[in-house]
Design an enzyme around this catalytic site. Sequence first.
Site, short mmCIF file in Angstrom:
data_model
loop_
_atom_site.label_atom_id
_atom_site.label_comp_id
_atom_site.label_asym_id
_atom_site.label_seq_id
_atom_site.Cartn_x
_atom_site.Cartn_y
_atom_site.Cartn_z
N LEU A 62 1.36 -1.11 0.00
CA LEU A 62 -0.33 0.24 -0.33
C LEU A 62 0.64 1.52 0.09
O LEU A 62 0.50 2.25 -0.04
CB LEU A 62 -0.65 -0.13 1.09
CG LEU A 62 -2.50 0.80 1.66
CD1 LEU A 62 -3.18 -0.05 -0.14
CD2 LEU A 62 -3.26 0.92 2.27
N ILE A 85 -0.69 -11.38 0.39
CA ILE A 85 -1.40 -12.73 -0.21
C ILE A 85 -2.74 -13.14 0.36
O ILE A 85 -2.96 -12.02 2.09
CB ILE A 85 -0.03 -13.71 0.92
CG1 ILE A 85 0.75 -13.84 0.52
CG2 ILE A 85 -1.61 -15.39 0.74
CD1 ILE A 85 2.01 -14.84 0.85
N HIS A 91 -8.85 -6.69 4.28
CA HIS A 91 -8.28 -6.63 4.43
C HIS A 91 -7.50 -6.36 3.04
O HIS A 91 -6.81 -5.59 1.84
CB HIS A 91 -6.98 -6.68 5.26
CG HIS A 91 -6.08 -4.91 5.23
ND1 HIS A 91 -6.04 -4.08 5.71
CD2 HIS A 91 -3.98 -5.69 5.34
CE1 HIS A 91 -4.33 -3.52 5.50
NE2 HIS A 91 -3.95 -4.53 5.11
N ASN A 116 4.43 -3.13 -13.33
CA ASN A 116 3.46 -3.99 -10.92
C ASN A 116 3.28 -5.28 -11.17
O ASN A 116 3.31 -6.02 -12.41
CB ASN A 116 1.61 -3.68 -11.89
CG ASN A 116 1.68 -3.80 -10.27
OD1 ASN A 116 1.39 -4.42 -9.59
ND2 ASN A 116 -0.10 -3.22 -10.16
N ARG A 130 4.85 -17.73 -8.47
CA ARG A 130 4.94 -16.48 -8.85
C ARG A 130 6.29 -15.35 -9.04
O ARG A 130 6.92 -15.40 -10.03
CB ARG A 130 4.00 -15.67 -8.97
CG ARG A 130 2.84 -16.79 -9.69
CD ARG A 130 1.09 -15.42 -9.16
NE ARG A 130 0.59 -16.29 -9.75
CZ ARG A 130 -0.35 -18.04 -8.92
NH1 ARG A 130 0.61 -18.76 -7.96
NH2 ARG A 130 -0.46 -18.17 -10.05
#
Length: 162
Positions: A62, A85, A91, A116, A130
């Site tokens: 964030l 995650i 949240h 991104n 990933r």
Amino acid sequence: MVAQTRAATAPKPADPALAGARILVVEARYYDALADELLAGALAAIEAAGAQATVVTVPGALEIPAAVAILADDYDAVVALGCVIRGETGHYDIVAGESARALMDLSVQRRLPLGNGILTVETEAQALERARVAEMNKGGGAAEAALGVLALKRAAEAARPR
């Protein structure tokens, strides 16, 4: 479900249009092991392109858009790296959605090439698959995306009549 493993692709030759480009990498280190893999992939792609990277660390995903907004004016492109995650509360949805929205807004409003690489996953195992350079290498993919848009931007600027 069987996980697919892909070897990292060989680095591409440096693009002369990207030589010396200044790339800001903003990484969230909330998950250190994941951040290490994402960063390794991104830095390898940036180096392979002949560009220069500056890495800035923030606490979580964030905070990435704020760091980009503060620092991006001094760079040719930005790579955002982090991981969200899913947990037991909402949240996840706020962090994943708001960080992506803010980054897209910055990219479009400022004509800022941006990759991104903030992973949004259900489990840590998905994130590792990933993030790992030897598997999906999403850090490298994010850097390649930013570099690709930067090359497009530079070509468009060069083609404009003066």
